[in-house]
Structures are given as C-alpha cells and as structure tokens.
Design an enzyme around this catalytic site. Sequence first.
Site, PDB file in Angstrom:
ATOM      1  N   TRP A 183      53.314 101.986  -6.272  1.00 45.57           N
ATOM      2  CA  TRP A 183      52.348 102.787  -7.079  1.00 45.57           C
ATOM      3  C   TRP A 183      50.902 102.980  -6.588  1.00 45.57           C
ATOM      4  CZ3 TRP A 183      48.315 100.012  -8.830  1.00 45.57           C
ATOM      5  CH2 TRP A 183      48.682  98.830  -9.095  1.00 45.57           C
ATOM      6  N   ASN A 184      50.623 101.924  -5.620  1.00 47.34           N
ATOM      7  CA  ASN A 184      49.102 101.967  -5.405  1.00 47.34           C
ATOM      8  C   ASN A 184      48.670 102.881  -4.275  1.00 47.34           C
ATOM      9  OD1 ASN A 184      50.708 100.268  -3.441  1.00 47.34           O
ATOM     10  ND2 ASN A 184      48.751  99.049  -2.886  1.00 47.34           N
ATOM     11  N   PRO A 196      60.479 106.737  -5.636  1.00 54.47           N
ATOM     12  CA  PRO A 196      59.414 106.258  -5.839  1.00 54.47           C
ATOM     13  C   PRO A 196      59.022 105.254  -6.994  1.00 54.47           C
ATOM     14  CG  PRO A 196      59.870 108.200  -6.821  1.00 54.47           C
ATOM     15  CD  PRO A 196      61.097 107.819  -6.432  1.00 54.47           C
ATOM     16  N   ALA A 197      57.869 104.896  -6.874  1.00 52.63           N
ATOM     17  CA  ALA A 197      57.521 103.675  -8.003  1.00 52.63           C
ATOM     18  C   ALA A 197      57.534 104.573  -9.550  1.00 52.63           C
ATOM     19  CB  ALA A 197      55.971 103.057  -7.910  1.00 52.63           C
ATOM     20  N   GLY A 251      56.279  96.823  -1.453  1.00 52.15           N
ATOM     21  CA  GLY A 251      55.930  96.329  -2.768  1.00 52.15           C
ATOM     22  C   GLY A 251      55.840  94.857  -2.812  1.00 52.15           C
ATOM     23  N   GLU A 286      57.463  95.663   3.720  1.00 53.73           N
ATOM     24  CA  GLU A 286      56.032  95.664   3.653  1.00 53.73           C
ATOM     25  C   GLU A 286      55.537  95.036   2.378  1.00 53.73           C
ATOM     26  OE1 GLU A 286      54.233  96.397   6.441  1.00 53.73           O
ATOM     27  OE2 GLU A 286      55.832  97.176   7.492  1.00 53.73           O
ATOM     28  N   LEU A 287      55.156  93.723   2.400  1.00 55.30           N
ATOM     29  CA  LEU A 287      54.756  93.055   1.025  1.00 55.30           C
ATOM     30  C   LEU A 287      53.517  92.764   0.799  1.00 55.30           C
ATOM     31  CD1 LEU A 287      58.253  90.907   1.522  1.00 55.30           C
ATOM     32  CD2 LEU A 287      58.098  93.051   0.570  1.00 55.30           C
ATOM     33  N   CYS A 336      47.430  96.047  -0.827  1.00 54.90           N
ATOM     34  CA  CYS A 336      47.652  95.090   0.006  1.00 54.90           C
ATOM     35  C   CYS A 336      46.735  94.311   0.814  1.00 54.90           C
ATOM     36  CB  CYS A 336      49.082  95.552   0.733  1.00 54.90           C
ATOM     37  SG  CYS A 336      48.657  96.898   1.784  1.00 54.90           S
ATOM     38  N   GLU A 352      48.353  86.791  -5.324  1.00 57.42           N
ATOM     39  CA  GLU A 352      47.706  88.217  -5.321  1.00 57.42           C
ATOM     40  C   GLU A 352      47.290  88.523  -6.473  1.00 57.42           C
ATOM     41  OE1 GLU A 352      50.258  91.366  -4.124  1.00 57.42           O
ATOM     42  OE2 GLU A 352      48.987  91.852  -2.513  1.00 57.42           O
TER      43      GLU A 352
HETATM   44  P1  NDP Z   1      57.070  96.183  -6.760  1.00 52.04           P
HETATM   45  O1  NDP Z   1      57.730  95.414  -6.048  1.00 52.04           O
HETATM   46  O2  NDP Z   1      57.090  95.737  -8.448  1.00 52.04           O
HETATM   47  O3  NDP Z   1      57.662  97.751  -6.896  1.00 52.04           O
HETATM   48  C1  NDP Z   1      57.718  98.525  -5.583  1.00 52.04           C
HETATM   49  C2  NDP Z   1      59.082  99.396  -5.890  1.00 52.04           C
HETATM   50  O4  NDP Z   1      60.330  98.898  -5.879  1.00 52.04           O
HETATM   51  C3  NDP Z   1      58.860 100.547  -7.232  1.00 52.04           C
HETATM   52  O5  NDP Z   1      59.362 101.539  -6.672  1.00 52.04           O
HETATM   53  C4  NDP Z   1      59.775  99.842  -8.202  1.00 52.04           C
HETATM   54  O6  NDP Z   1      60.485 100.465  -8.984  1.00 52.04           O
HETATM   55  C5  NDP Z   1      61.050  99.177  -7.020  1.00 52.04           C
HETATM   56  N1  NDP Z   1      61.732  98.111  -7.431  1.00 52.04           N
HETATM   57  C6  NDP Z   1      61.313  97.226  -8.443  1.00 52.04           C
HETATM   58  N2  NDP Z   1      62.444  96.108  -8.607  1.00 52.04           N
HETATM   59  C7  NDP Z   1      63.121  96.217  -7.706  1.00 52.04           C
HETATM   60  C8  NDP Z   1      64.538  95.687  -7.372  1.00 52.04           C
HETATM   61  N3  NDP Z   1      64.877  94.775  -7.888  1.00 52.04           N
HETATM   62  N4  NDP Z   1      65.179  96.316  -6.194  1.00 52.04           N
HETATM   63  C9  NDP Z   1      64.715  97.382  -5.669  1.00 52.04           C
HETATM   64  N5  NDP Z   1      63.588  98.379  -5.901  1.00 52.04           N
HETATM   65  C10 NDP Z   1      62.997  97.511  -6.958  1.00 52.04           C
HETATM   66  O7  NDP Z   1      55.716  96.540  -6.366  1.00 52.04           O
HETATM   67  P2  NDP Z   1      54.457  97.108  -6.948  1.00 52.04           P
HETATM   68  O8  NDP Z   1      54.823  98.513  -7.491  1.00 52.04           O
HETATM   69  O9  NDP Z   1      53.667  96.393  -8.121  1.00 52.04           O
HETATM   70  O10 NDP Z   1      53.449  97.043  -5.986  1.00 52.04           O
HETATM   71  C11 NDP Z   1      52.268  96.246  -5.402  1.00 52.04           C
HETATM   72  C12 NDP Z   1      52.852  95.690  -4.326  1.00 52.04           C
HETATM   73  O11 NDP Z   1      52.982  96.342  -3.294  1.00 52.04           O
HETATM   74  C13 NDP Z   1      51.584  94.500  -4.038  1.00 52.04           C
HETATM   75  O12 NDP Z   1      52.234  93.162  -3.795  1.00 52.04           O
HETATM   76  C14 NDP Z   1      51.110  94.935  -2.530  1.00 52.04           C
HETATM   77  O13 NDP Z   1      50.608  93.904  -2.127  1.00 52.04           O
HETATM   78  C15 NDP Z   1      52.461  95.618  -2.023  1.00 52.04           C
HETATM   79  N6  NDP Z   1      51.828  96.417  -0.784  1.00 52.04           N
HETATM   80  C16 NDP Z   1      52.237  96.193   0.286  1.00 52.04           C
HETATM   81  C17 NDP Z   1      51.706  96.904   1.320  1.00 52.04           C
HETATM   82  C18 NDP Z   1      52.157  96.663   2.547  1.00 52.04           C
HETATM   83  O14 NDP Z   1      51.733  97.504   3.568  1.00 52.04           O
HETATM   84  N7  NDP Z   1      52.447  95.198   3.002  1.00 52.04           N
HETATM   85  C19 NDP Z   1      51.155  98.265   1.069  1.00 52.04           C
HETATM   86  C20 NDP Z   1      51.213  98.511  -0.537  1.00 52.04           C
HETATM   87  C21 NDP Z   1      51.476  97.800  -1.426  1.00 52.04           C
HETATM   88  P3  NDP Z   1      59.717 100.559 -10.351  1.00 52.04           P
HETATM   89  O15 NDP Z   1      58.284 101.171 -10.269  1.00 52.04           O
HETATM   90  O16 NDP Z   1      60.765 101.578 -11.170  1.00 52.04           O
HETATM   91  O17 NDP Z   1      59.639  99.343 -10.959  1.00 52.04           O
END
Ligand code: NDP
Length: 494
Positions: free
Chosen positions: A160-161, A185-186, A237, A257-258, A291, A390
């Site tokens: 979502w960010n 999407p988120a 995520g 991309e974590l 991130c 984080e």
């Molecule tokens: P999440 O991992 O909670 O969620 C990301 C996406 O994955 C959402 O669409 C979510 O759905 C979905 N999801 C959740 N659980 C599962 C699962 N078990 N299997 C498959 N999909 C799933 O991350 P956040 O939304 O909280 O995002 C923040 C994170 O993203 C931070 O750690 C940040 O650092 C990282 N990030 C990394 C970037 C990079 O370039 N490396 C860039 C931007 C962010 P739902 O929303 O429905 O829960």
Amino acid sequence: MAKSTRKAGAARRFKMYIEGKWVESERGETFDVVSPASGEVIGTFPKGTREDANRAVEVAVAAQETIARMPIAERARLGVRITEEIRRYVKEYAVDCSLEHGKPLRESIIEVEDAIPNILWQVEDLKRWDSPTQEAYSKPDVIYMTLHEPLGTVATITPWNFPWVLPSEFVVQAMLAGNSVIYKPASNTPLSAAHLMECIDRAGVPPGVINMVTGPGGEVGTTLVEHPLVDAIGFTGETTTGIDIAKRAGLKKLTLELGGLGPLIIMDDAKLDAAVEDIAFGCFTNTGHCCVANERIFVHEEIHDRVVKSLVERTKKMKVGFPLDNDTDMGPVNNRPTLEKVEEHVADAVRKGATVVAGGKRVSGMPTDLYYYPTVIDDCAPDMLFNTVETFGPTAPIFEFSKLDEAIEMANAPRYGLSMAIHTANLRVAFEAAKRLKSGQICINEPVYSWDYFNPWGGFRNSGLGRIAGRWTLDAFSELKTVMFNVGRSPWPR
Ligand code: NDP
C-alpha cells in the site's frame, strides 16, 4: 492544531477486472476502503475469493499467446497508450491516492506522474532488448542464438505504500515482456489500482492479458502464489510475506522486493545542511512509509550535537495536516498496525535510554487518530527495535558513532540490504563504504531514499531476490532460450 473540516467525498463502488470485464466477486462479498485522512469510507470493492483468483488465472493462461505473439511495436504502442491515459487524469488519480494512502497531494501528483516514465523507460528498453549470438567453440558450422521468451502467466502482488509506483514497476512491464498478468493490489489502497486498470482497459489491452483481483492477501494472494499454472511471481511487500511466498511458490520464478532497514551514515566532514535536509527528506516523505526510508541515522560524534539541533529545528517547522490541504508537509500514518508499531518502537527506545527530542506522539484534533508528529529520537543504541525491525513510519532515530568501522558494522548487522547511504567529503571513505556496505544500492551524499527509472533495483539478504527497473524488469519477467543451429547439416544447396 485546528481540526480539519475537509471531507473525502462520497464512497464509490469499484469492481474487479477479469477478461476485459468489470466484475463482482463470485460470492458477492465486498470490503470498504476507509481513508486514514478523514475516517470516511471512500470506496467499496469486491472481496475476491480463491475461485475468483482461479478464474483470473484461467483467462490469463488462455490469453498469454495473444500477447506473446504480438509484435514488439504493438506491445510498445499499448505501453505508450496506457501512459497517455494516466496523463489525462493525473490530478484526479492523485486525489484518490492521497485519500486512500494519506500522503500530501503534491507527493501523490509526483507519484502518479512517475508511473509514466517508469513504463516508458521499459517501452524503450523493449525496442532495444537484444540477446547474444555466438559461433560455437567446439564444433564447426554451428551458431548459438539466444532468445528472450516470456515466462507465461505472472502474478503481481503489491503493497500500500506507493499505490502507483509499485504496480507501474510490474504490471505493465510483465505484459511488455510478453506475459499475461494477474494483479492483486494491497487491500488498503485499491483505488489507485482500479484507476491503473481503467487506463489499461481504455488503452485497448486485449481481454485476459491483464486482470485484477481484489481481496485479502491470505486468500487471493496465496491462491495465485500456489497456483500450478502461474509461472512467476512479482511481489513487493514485507520480508515475512516474501518468505511465506518463497515457501509456497515451489519452482516459480520469483522477483521479491522486500523490506529495508536503510542506514544513513553522516561522517564528521559531511556538509551539514545537506545532511540534515536528507535526513528529513528520507525519514518523513510519504510519512516514512518507504522501503528506502532512512530507518537509522548514524551520526559521527564530532558533529552529533549540531546535526541533532538543526534536525529538530527543521522537523518542528513541518506541518502535519489533511493531505489535500496545500500547506500540509505530512499526512496521517496509513493504518493502525503501522502506527502502533511506530509507538512500540518509540516506547522501546525510551525504555532503553533514548530521548525523544521532537514529536513522539499523535496529533490531536484531527479527523482520525492516525496523525503522528514527525519524530526525532536521540541516544539510540543497537539493542533497540529501531535497529532491528523496520519501523516504516515518520521517525528519525539517531545513533552516535566514532569510527567508520563501527558505523559499517551496525549498518550491515540486521542483514537487510536494499539501499544504504553515506555523507562524506572524503572520496576514499565514500568508496570504502560503498565496497563494504552489503546492499543493492549505495548512495553517496544522497539520502537512502534515492532511485531512478533504470538502475537495477533490488535487495541483498532479507531485502529480496532479483532486480527490476529499466531492462532489468524485462529480464526478470523472461527466460533465456538457446537455439543451436547447425548450418553445416542444413539441407540448403551449397
Ligand atoms: P505486506 O507483505 O503485508 O503486503 C503486500 C501485499 O501482499 C498486499 O497486497 C497483501 O495483501 C499481500 N499479501 C499479504 N499476505 C500474503 C500472502 N501470504 N501471500 C500472498 N500475498 C499476501 O506488505 P505491506 O503492504 O505492509 O507493505 C510494506 C512493506 O513493503 C514494507 O516492508 C516495505 O519495506 C516493503 N516494500 C519494499 C519495496 C522494495 O522495493 N523492496 C518497495 C515498497 C515497499 P493485503 O493488502 O490484502 O493484505
């Protein structure tokens, strides 16, 4: 702070996009998106199910040949048309982005506009996406050709960010490389995703080539990750989610991309004003939901007091406010779990001896209780949560150090490595840090929060797998196939 009277506007009803049609969930259930800025429901979306995800995979698999066989010129034209559709509605899309995310409107405008060069860069790279041809080493009359082949059907899952930048790094690019796509999407920010799909629809992408299923990650996301006909996952995520995906995905090609825990090291010879500006920018832009936020600030003891004083003055001038107000520098935190994590990290630091020198509490009198002051915490130590987990919020935790070795050791210790930064006037020190810091990107005299459209983007260690941006995304969403051609045995007349 005065109570904002701004309203988000009426809630709208959105749908999923499967096989070129706007559809409800098969179970007919929905979920509401509540603005963190106003507390109002701003959109209602289908709550997709396992069956919806399965159906999207089936139509994507059926449509894959269509896009794979499409000439590159036509795929490129689709990419350009999508960007033209985005450009037509930048302001409207940015307003929704601010309302669902909470970031100030000017940041949302930059973000929506950024989707355009992000896609166009890849369109240009696609036109020049060459691959090697070589004569055989061990046989006469044999030539090796290498071809880029699409992976097949790609599931893209985003957080979502950055509701525009992150999908615009994956969704259209996977299609440009010849794949069909299912986008999940988120759940906090699906309005931006729906708008991107509107652009994809209006641009004339053939039905089934790009599909969107909204709904919980625990059901829609996991179904896509485990589905035997999905060939690859592009996921952005949290690290914990990325690890779960890696366990479930089997041998699918993964681009993950974590999370990051980006350190910004300020040496004693750094340019002070620039360093302070970069700390504030990298900690408070996007409410710190990045991130590549400066998650940890390591300041040399010789300049520590001056940096902290100047940062506190800079931070206290920031206006926390409603995202659509012109004078707002920072909006609310996007969601309650993230805000509670911020508060937990601040409390943990204070309990262990740190000092809050700016902010450190919620802003009262706002439309929701998600508004939090930009916060500076001094005297932080390695055993604090700020240094190991984080935070993902508007915090600037300051750690003092005396030797470069110490700063590098602290920077590398948590085993995250997305982007790291150092401020110094000394070229030798800068280069030594660049070599010793374990990270996908090292920024010298820049904040951790730095990137461009073309440099290979991705993390070391807990920050991910693979690289994206520019031609790297095309590589991530394709396989190399070798064709060995024996010209000597060809039945052509001599
Ligand atoms: P999440 O991992 O909670 O969620 C990301 C996406 O994955 C959402 O669409 C979510 O759905 C979905 N999801 C959740 N659980 C599962 C699962 N078990 N299997 C498959 N999909 C799933 O991350 P956040 O939304 O909280 O995002 C923040 C994170 O993203 C931070 O750690 C940040 O650092 C990282 N990030 C990394 C970037 C990079 O370039 N490396 C860039 C931007 C962010 P739902 O929303 O429905 O829960």
